[in-house]
Design a protein around this motif. Structure first.
Motif, PDB file in Angstrom:
ATOM      1  N   ALA A  11      12.140  63.064 -59.906  1.00 28.35           N
ATOM      2  CA  ALA A  11      12.760  62.400 -58.754  1.00 28.35           C
ATOM      3  C   ALA A  11      11.795  61.384 -58.145  1.00 28.35           C
ATOM      4  N   GLU A  12      10.550  61.806 -57.984  1.00 26.57           N
ATOM      5  CA  GLU A  12       9.550  60.900 -57.413  1.00 26.57           C
ATOM      6  C   GLU A  12       9.260  59.746 -58.380  1.00 26.57           C
ATOM      7  N   ARG A  13       9.261  60.048 -59.657  1.00 26.73           N
ATOM      8  CA  ARG A  13       9.050  59.007 -60.658  1.00 26.73           C
ATOM      9  C   ARG A  13      10.142  57.947 -60.569  1.00 26.73           C
ATOM     10  N   ALA A  14      11.392  58.392 -60.415  1.00 30.34           N
ATOM     11  CA  ALA A  14      12.508  57.439 -60.302  1.00 30.34           C
ATOM     12  C   ALA A  14      12.340  56.564 -59.066  1.00 30.34           C
ATOM     13  N   ARG A  15      11.999  57.192 -57.953  1.00 27.30           N
ATOM     14  CA  ARG A  15      11.847  56.433 -56.701  1.00 27.30           C
ATOM     15  C   ARG A  15      10.724  55.402 -56.835  1.00 27.30           C
ATOM     16  N   ILE A  16       9.606  55.829 -57.399  1.00 32.01           N
ATOM     17  CA  ILE A  16       8.457  54.920 -57.514  1.00 32.01           C
ATOM     18  C   ILE A  16       8.735  53.845 -58.557  1.00 32.01           C
ATOM     19  N   PHE A  17       9.400  54.207 -59.634  1.00 31.47           N
ATOM     20  CA  PHE A  17       9.707  53.211 -60.672  1.00 31.47           C
ATOM     21  C   PHE A  17      10.636  52.117 -60.121  1.00 31.47           C
ATOM     22  N   VAL A  18      11.685  52.523 -59.410  1.00 32.36           N
ATOM     23  CA  VAL A  18      12.607  51.522 -58.844  1.00 32.36           C
ATOM     24  C   VAL A  18      11.852  50.631 -57.855  1.00 32.36           C
ATOM     25  N   HIS A  19      11.035  51.242 -57.013  1.00 35.27           N
ATOM     26  CA  HIS A  19      10.220  50.461 -56.070  1.00 35.27           C
ATOM     27  C   HIS A  19       9.410  49.398 -56.826  1.00 35.27           C
ATOM     28  N   GLU A  20       8.729  49.814 -57.880  1.00 39.49           N
ATOM     29  CA  GLU A  20       7.864  48.870 -58.608  1.00 39.49           C
ATOM     30  C   GLU A  20       8.669  47.773 -59.299  1.00 39.49           C
ATOM     31  N   VAL A  21       9.810  48.124 -59.870  1.00 37.83           N
ATOM     32  CA  VAL A  21      10.637  47.106 -60.527  1.00 37.83           C
ATOM     33  C   VAL A  21      11.058  46.031 -59.521  1.00 37.83           C
ATOM     34  N   PHE A  22      11.329  46.457 -58.280  1.00 41.95           N
ATOM     35  CA  PHE A  22      11.784  45.480 -57.294  1.00 41.95           C
ATOM     36  C   PHE A  22      10.663  44.576 -56.794  1.00 41.95           C
ATOM     37  N   HIS A  23       9.409  44.921 -57.074  1.00 44.95           N
ATOM     38  CA  HIS A  23       8.347  43.945 -56.828  1.00 44.95           C
ATOM     39  C   HIS A  23       8.571  42.719 -57.707  1.00 44.95           C
ATOM     40  N   PHE A  24       9.063  42.930 -58.915  1.00 42.64           N
ATOM     41  CA  PHE A  24       9.352  41.821 -59.825  1.00 42.64           C
ATOM     42  C   PHE A  24      10.544  41.015 -59.303  1.00 42.64           C
ATOM     43  N   VAL A  25      11.543  41.710 -58.770  1.00 48.95           N
ATOM     44  CA  VAL A  25      12.718  41.027 -58.203  1.00 48.95           C
ATOM     45  C   VAL A  25      12.287  40.163 -57.013  1.00 48.95           C
ATOM     46  N   TRP A  26      11.455  40.711 -56.152  1.00 52.09           N
ATOM     47  CA  TRP A  26      11.016  39.997 -54.940  1.00 52.09           C
ATOM     48  C   TRP A  26      10.350  38.667 -55.295  1.00 52.09           C
ATOM     49  N   VAL A  27       9.508  38.692 -56.308  1.00 48.10           N
ATOM     50  CA  VAL A  27       8.776  37.484 -56.706  1.00 48.10           C
ATOM     51  C   VAL A  27       9.738  36.366 -57.108  1.00 48.10           C
ATOM     52  N   ALA A  30      15.121  49.202 -51.764  1.00 45.91           N
ATOM     53  CA  ALA A  30      15.754  49.223 -53.091  1.00 45.91           C
ATOM     54  C   ALA A  30      15.667  50.622 -53.693  1.00 45.91           C
ATOM     55  N   ALA A  31      14.508  51.256 -53.569  1.00 38.93           N
ATOM     56  CA  ALA A  31      14.327  52.608 -54.129  1.00 38.93           C
ATOM     57  C   ALA A  31      15.230  53.605 -53.407  1.00 38.93           C
ATOM     58  N   TRP A  32      15.345  53.450 -52.102  1.00 36.03           N
ATOM     59  CA  TRP A  32      16.241  54.320 -51.331  1.00 36.03           C
ATOM     60  C   TRP A  32      17.685  54.166 -51.815  1.00 36.03           C
ATOM     61  N   LEU A  33      18.080  52.926 -52.103  1.00 36.52           N
ATOM     62  CA  LEU A  33      19.463  52.658 -52.513  1.00 36.52           C
ATOM     63  C   LEU A  33      19.740  53.038 -53.959  1.00 36.52           C
ATOM     64  N   TRP A  34      18.799  52.755 -54.846  1.00 35.58           N
ATOM     65  CA  TRP A  34      19.121  52.792 -56.279  1.00 35.58           C
ATOM     66  C   TRP A  34      18.474  53.918 -57.068  1.00 35.58           C
ATOM     67  N   ALA A  35      17.545  54.681 -56.494  1.00 38.24           N
ATOM     68  CA  ALA A  35      16.864  55.707 -57.297  1.00 38.24           C
ATOM     69  C   ALA A  35      17.626  57.027 -57.342  1.00 38.24           C
ATOM     70  N   GLY A  36      18.692  57.147 -56.550  1.00 33.91           N
ATOM     71  CA  GLY A  36      19.539  58.327 -56.633  1.00 33.91           C
ATOM     72  C   GLY A  36      19.077  59.523 -55.820  1.00 33.91           C
ATOM     73  N   LEU A  37      18.138  59.332 -54.893  1.00 34.29           N
ATOM     74  CA  LEU A  37      17.691  60.439 -54.039  1.00 34.29           C
ATOM     75  C   LEU A  37      18.525  60.467 -52.758  1.00 34.29           C
ATOM     76  N   GLU A  38      19.099  61.631 -52.476  1.00 34.56           N
ATOM     77  CA  GLU A  38      19.885  61.784 -51.247  1.00 34.56           C
ATOM     78  C   GLU A  38      18.989  61.752 -50.015  1.00 34.56           C
ATOM     79  N   ARG A  39      17.905  62.485 -50.100  1.00 36.02           N
ATOM     80  CA  ARG A  39      16.984  62.531 -48.970  1.00 36.02           C
ATOM     81  C   ARG A  39      15.551  62.649 -49.464  1.00 36.02           C
ATOM     82  N   HIS A  40      14.650  62.274 -48.558  1.00 33.96           N
ATOM     83  CA  HIS A  40      13.228  62.289 -48.873  1.00 33.96           C
ATOM     84  C   HIS A  40      12.486  62.265 -47.548  1.00 33.96           C
ATOM     85  N   GLU A  41      11.351  62.933 -47.484  1.00 31.16           N
ATOM     86  CA  GLU A  41      10.634  62.995 -46.196  1.00 31.16           C
ATOM     87  C   GLU A  41      10.178  61.611 -45.721  1.00 31.16           C
TER      88      GLU A  41
END
Ligand SMILES: [Zn+2]
Length: 157
Positions: A40-56, A117-128
């Motif tokens: 779950a954490e891997r998905a959240r972090i991976f989506v976050h990192e991919v969107f660094h590429f989108v931002w650029v 982006a990670a909140w929206l697309w990584a599929g986690l309902e909740r996270h601290e």
């Protein structure tokens, strides 16, 4: 892994502990191998990192629109964020950072974009680390749906 003086280093030493790093201009993304056991954490972090590429590659008008949304949240006194990466930068902002578009402000805007982006697309309902109030989450979701409508072919990375 640690981020130290803009470099990625392994093992003990100075710098900020990180689970991942992106280098869009080098077309490189690095994930900590410890994430293999935390899907779950891997998905959240991976989506976050991919969107660094989108931002650029997003374009200035969309980036400025995102910054305007953040500015409105801060003006309304909204606490919290959708990830620690954005939250500690938000907390460290100083008066004038937004107006002068300082490096602190621009890094906050980028990290907030990627955490959202990670909140929206990584599929986690909740996270601290999802501490942004409901009203601001809804506004961010609307902003992203609008962005998606303007990029029906997908986002370039
Ligand atoms: Zn980031």
């Amino acid at each position: 892994m640690r981020a130290h003086k803009s470099r990625l280093e392994a093992g003990p030493g100075p710098g900020q502990p990180v689970h991942a790093a992106s280098y869009p201009r080098q077309r490189r993304l690095v994930l900590d191998s410890a994430l293999r056991r935390q899907p779950a954490e891997r998905a959240r972090i991976f989506v976050h990192e991919v969107f660094h590429f989108v931002w650029v590659r997003l374009g200035n008008s969309s980036r400025r629109a995102w910054e305007a949304l953040l500015e409105a949240e801060i003006a309304a006194g909204a606490p919290g964020e959708l990830g620690w990466s954005a939250e500690w930068r938000k907390d460290a902002l100083r008066p004038g950072d937004r107006r002068n578009r300082t490096r602190r402000w621009r890094e906050y805007a980028c990290e907030s974009f990627c955490d959202t982006a990670a909140w929206l697309w990584a599929g986690l309902e909740r996270h601290e680390e999802f501490t942004l109030p409901r009203k601001e989450r809804s506004a961010r979701r609307r902003w992203w749906m609008d962005l998606r409508r303007h990029h029906p072919e997908g986002w370039r990375i």
